[in-house]
Motif scaffolding. Structure first.
Motif, PDB file in Angstrom:
ATOM      1  N   GLU A 108       0.765  -1.475   0.376  1.00  0.00           N
ATOM      2  CA  GLU A 108      -0.128  -0.231  -0.187  1.00  0.00           C
ATOM      3  C   GLU A 108       0.778   0.962  -0.101  1.00  0.00           C
ATOM      4  O   GLU A 108       2.011   0.966   0.717  1.00  0.00           O
ATOM      5  CB  GLU A 108      -0.891   0.185   0.474  1.00  0.00           C
ATOM      6  N   PRO A 109       0.348   2.036  -0.869  1.00  0.00           N
ATOM      7  CA  PRO A 109       1.602   3.607  -0.318  1.00  0.00           C
ATOM      8  C   PRO A 109       1.492   3.907   1.021  1.00  0.00           C
ATOM      9  O   PRO A 109       0.214   4.094   1.269  1.00  0.00           O
ATOM     10  CB  PRO A 109       0.982   4.452  -1.431  1.00  0.00           C
ATOM     11  N   LEU A 110       2.406   4.742   1.446  1.00  0.00           N
ATOM     12  CA  LEU A 110       2.718   5.146   2.602  1.00  0.00           C
ATOM     13  C   LEU A 110       2.811   6.575   2.465  1.00  0.00           C
ATOM     14  O   LEU A 110       3.480   6.948   1.731  1.00  0.00           O
ATOM     15  CB  LEU A 110       3.449   4.042   3.657  1.00  0.00           C
ATOM     16  N   GLY A 111       2.321   7.619   3.688  1.00  0.00           N
ATOM     17  CA  GLY A 111       2.495   8.673   4.017  1.00  0.00           C
ATOM     18  C   GLY A 111       4.049   8.907   4.084  1.00  0.00           C
ATOM     19  O   GLY A 111       4.520   8.483   4.326  1.00  0.00           O
ATOM     20  N   PRO A 112       3.916   9.985   4.651  1.00  0.00           N
ATOM     21  CA  PRO A 112       5.156  10.633   4.707  1.00  0.00           C
ATOM     22  C   PRO A 112       5.598   9.685   6.606  1.00  0.00           C
ATOM     23  O   PRO A 112       3.987   9.899   7.434  1.00  0.00           O
ATOM     24  CB  PRO A 112       5.087  12.300   5.122  1.00  0.00           C
ATOM     25  N   ALA A 113       6.870   9.714   7.054  1.00  0.00           N
ATOM     26  CA  ALA A 113       6.623   8.747   8.148  1.00  0.00           C
ATOM     27  C   ALA A 113       7.098   9.829   9.388  1.00  0.00           C
ATOM     28  O   ALA A 113       7.340  11.306   8.965  1.00  0.00           O
ATOM     29  CB  ALA A 113       8.454   8.479   8.201  1.00  0.00           C
ATOM     30  N   ARG A 114       6.195   9.696  10.479  1.00  0.00           N
ATOM     31  CA  ARG A 114       5.828  10.213  11.036  1.00  0.00           C
ATOM     32  C   ARG A 114       6.321   9.768  12.627  1.00  0.00           C
ATOM     33  O   ARG A 114       5.184   8.160  12.963  1.00  0.00           O
ATOM     34  CB  ARG A 114       4.335  11.050  11.590  1.00  0.00           C
ATOM     35  N   TYR A 115       7.115   9.304  13.237  1.00  0.00           N
ATOM     36  CA  TYR A 115       7.222   8.966  14.886  1.00  0.00           C
ATOM     37  C   TYR A 115       7.943  10.631  15.928  1.00  0.00           C
ATOM     38  O   TYR A 115       8.393  10.863  15.151  1.00  0.00           O
ATOM     39  CB  TYR A 115       8.385   8.248  14.733  1.00  0.00           C
ATOM     40  N   ASP A 116       8.265   9.627  16.938  1.00  0.00           N
ATOM     41  CA  ASP A 116       8.807  10.347  18.049  1.00  0.00           C
ATOM     42  C   ASP A 116       9.390   9.105  19.035  1.00  0.00           C
ATOM     43  O   ASP A 116       8.695   8.744  19.759  1.00  0.00           O
ATOM     44  CB  ASP A 116       7.912  11.063  18.413  1.00  0.00           C
ATOM     45  N   PHE A 117      10.632   9.287  19.475  1.00  0.00           N
ATOM     46  CA  PHE A 117      11.090   8.596  20.103  1.00  0.00           C
ATOM     47  C   PHE A 117      12.250   8.720  21.262  1.00  0.00           C
ATOM     48  O   PHE A 117      12.477   9.851  20.620  1.00  0.00           O
ATOM     49  CB  PHE A 117      10.881   7.476  19.782  1.00  0.00           C
ATOM     50  N   ASP A 164       8.793  13.958  11.119  1.00  0.00           N
ATOM     51  CA  ASP A 164       7.648  14.212  10.541  1.00  0.00           C
ATOM     52  C   ASP A 164       7.860  14.553   8.903  1.00  0.00           C
ATOM     53  O   ASP A 164       8.500  15.741   8.320  1.00  0.00           O
ATOM     54  CB  ASP A 164       6.888  15.683  11.301  1.00  0.00           C
ATOM     55  N   GLY A 165       7.491  13.756   8.028  1.00  0.00           N
ATOM     56  CA  GLY A 165       7.947  13.447   6.659  1.00  0.00           C
ATOM     57  C   GLY A 165       9.435  13.354   6.293  1.00  0.00           C
ATOM     58  O   GLY A 165       9.891  13.049   7.416  1.00  0.00           O
ATOM     59  N   TYR A 166       9.739  14.758   5.776  1.00  0.00           N
ATOM     60  CA  TYR A 166      11.041  14.510   5.731  1.00  0.00           C
ATOM     61  C   TYR A 166      11.926  15.835   7.121  1.00  0.00           C
ATOM     62  O   TYR A 166      12.947  15.506   6.971  1.00  0.00           O
ATOM     63  CB  TYR A 166      11.701  15.146   4.486  1.00  0.00           C
ATOM     64  N   ASN A 167      11.361  16.269   7.966  1.00  0.00           N
ATOM     65  CA  ASN A 167      12.336  16.958   8.912  1.00  0.00           C
ATOM     66  C   ASN A 167      12.449  16.172   9.763  1.00  0.00           C
ATOM     67  O   ASN A 167      11.549  15.281  10.611  1.00  0.00           O
ATOM     68  CB  ASN A 167      11.136  18.138   8.999  1.00  0.00           C
ATOM     69  N   THR A 168      13.753  15.922  10.299  1.00  0.00           N
ATOM     70  CA  THR A 168      13.773  14.675  11.359  1.00  0.00           C
ATOM     71  C   THR A 168      14.820  16.232  12.255  1.00  0.00           C
ATOM     72  O   THR A 168      15.871  16.548  11.702  1.00  0.00           O
ATOM     73  CB  THR A 168      14.507  13.376  11.220  1.00  0.00           C
ATOM     74  N   GLN A 169      14.933  15.477  13.746  1.00  0.00           N
ATOM     75  CA  GLN A 169      16.276  16.193  14.146  1.00  0.00           C
ATOM     76  C   GLN A 169      16.019  15.381  15.656  1.00  0.00           C
ATOM     77  O   GLN A 169      15.084  14.714  15.898  1.00  0.00           O
ATOM     78  CB  GLN A 169      14.843  17.320  14.807  1.00  0.00           C
ATOM     79  N   GLY A 170      17.384  15.199  15.815  1.00  0.00           N
ATOM     80  CA  GLY A 170      17.045  14.573  17.493  1.00  0.00           C
ATOM     81  C   GLY A 170      18.882  15.049  18.454  1.00  0.00           C
ATOM     82  O   GLY A 170      19.627  16.078  17.524  1.00  0.00           O
ATOM     83  N   SER A 171      18.982  14.482  19.006  1.00  0.00           N
ATOM     84  CA  SER A 171      19.847  14.944  20.575  1.00  0.00           C
ATOM     85  C   SER A 171      20.304  13.427  21.102  1.00  0.00           C
ATOM     86  O   SER A 171      19.340  12.297  20.458  1.00  0.00           O
ATOM     87  CB  SER A 171      19.321  15.604  21.403  1.00  0.00           C
ATOM     88  N   THR A 186      23.120  17.480  18.733  1.00  0.00           N
ATOM     89  CA  THR A 186      22.092  17.399  18.769  1.00  0.00           C
ATOM     90  C   THR A 186      22.302  17.548  16.920  1.00  0.00           C
ATOM     91  O   THR A 186      23.243  18.454  16.152  1.00  0.00           O
ATOM     92  CB  THR A 186      22.114  18.742  18.555  1.00  0.00           C
ATOM     93  N   TYR A 187      21.096  17.264  16.067  1.00  0.00           N
ATOM     94  CA  TYR A 187      21.360  16.881  14.742  1.00  0.00           C
ATOM     95  C   TYR A 187      19.912  17.467  14.242  1.00  0.00           C
ATOM     96  O   TYR A 187      19.551  17.140  14.868  1.00  0.00           O
ATOM     97  CB  TYR A 187      21.899  15.981  14.185  1.00  0.00           C
ATOM     98  N   TYR A 188      20.290  17.301  13.190  1.00  0.00           N
ATOM     99  CA  TYR A 188      18.899  17.886  11.832  1.00  0.00           C
ATOM    100  C   TYR A 188      19.411  16.947  10.548  1.00  0.00           C
ATOM    101  O   TYR A 188      20.555  16.832  10.418  1.00  0.00           O
ATOM    102  CB  TYR A 188      18.167  18.882  11.998  1.00  0.00           C
ATOM    103  N   VAL A 189      18.220  16.384   9.918  1.00  0.00           N
ATOM    104  CA  VAL A 189      18.253  15.957   9.102  1.00  0.00           C
ATOM    105  C   VAL A 189      18.168  16.809   7.883  1.00  0.00           C
ATOM    106  O   VAL A 189      16.984  17.353   7.462  1.00  0.00           O
ATOM    107  CB  VAL A 189      17.971  15.258   8.773  1.00  0.00           C
ATOM    108  N   ASP A 190      18.783  17.440   6.753  1.00  0.00           N
ATOM    109  CA  ASP A 190      18.132  18.076   5.492  1.00  0.00           C
ATOM    110  C   ASP A 190      18.487  17.608   4.388  1.00  0.00           C
ATOM    111  O   ASP A 190      19.483  17.343   4.111  1.00  0.00           O
ATOM    112  CB  ASP A 190      18.564  19.408   5.527  1.00  0.00           C
ATOM    113  N   GLY A 191      16.885  17.826   3.656  1.00  0.00           N
ATOM    114  CA  GLY A 191      16.521  16.521   2.415  1.00  0.00           C
ATOM    115  C   GLY A 191      18.346  16.969   1.355  1.00  0.00           C
ATOM    116  O   GLY A 191      19.197  16.468   0.851  1.00  0.00           O
ATOM    117  N   ASP A 192      18.600  18.526   1.396  1.00  0.00           N
ATOM    118  CA  ASP A 192      20.205  18.490   0.605  1.00  0.00           C
ATOM    119  C   ASP A 192      21.260  18.238   0.747  1.00  0.00           C
ATOM    120  O   ASP A 192      22.397  18.277   0.266  1.00  0.00           O
ATOM    121  CB  ASP A 192      20.180  20.715  -0.068  1.00  0.00           C
TER     122      ASP A 192
END
Length: 131
Positions: free
Chosen positions: A44-53, A73-80, A94-100
């Motif tokens: 099944e087609p999946l929507g954008p990923a969403r999680y928090d742990f 949330d989608g392509y926006n990922t951040q954490g530490s 501390t990090y984040y993921v930028d698409g580019d």
């Protein structure tokens, strides 16, 4: 003579059984139960990923102290995450993921590194042997 006939009859039964088995195993005959081939799996087609742990471990007896937190949330990922280093400092990333740009970390250290002088454990005292 009776023995020869029995032997030939046994050989005939074996040959006939082999022919029947070959005929039943032919690939052009449709399956007896009619199940056919299974449909190929299409997910099944999946929507954008969403999680928090998050998790944390603090064990004073062994000296373990580390943890991690991340949210997406989608392509926006951040954490530490953090870890207590053997030299006594706390390393925190501390990090984040930028698409580019991909994974973009910021690394910090808390505390001052300490290297105490080595002191062997006095608990083992070998017994002298005068053999």
């Amino acid at each position: 003579m009776l023995c020869k006939v029995q032997l030939n009859l046994s050989a005939l039964v074996v040959v006939l059984a082999g022919l029947v088995a070959t005929a039943l195993a032919r690939p052009d005959i449709p399956p007896v139960l009619g199940y056919g081939h299974p449909r190929p799996y299409t997910p099944e087609p999946l929507g954008p990923a969403r999680y928090d742990f998050n998790y944390a471990v603090k064990d004073d007896y062994n000296g373990n102290d580390f943890g991690h937190q991340e949210s997406r949330d989608g392509y926006n990922t951040q954490g530490s995450y953090y870890v207590l280093l053997p030299d006594g400092r706390l390393q925190r990333v501390t990090y984040y993921v930028d698409g580019d740009s991909g994974y973009v970390p910021q690394i910090e250290y808390e505390g001052v590194a300490q290297y105490p002088a080595y002191q062997p454990s006095p608990s083992y005292q070998p017994t002298p042997s005068y053999g």
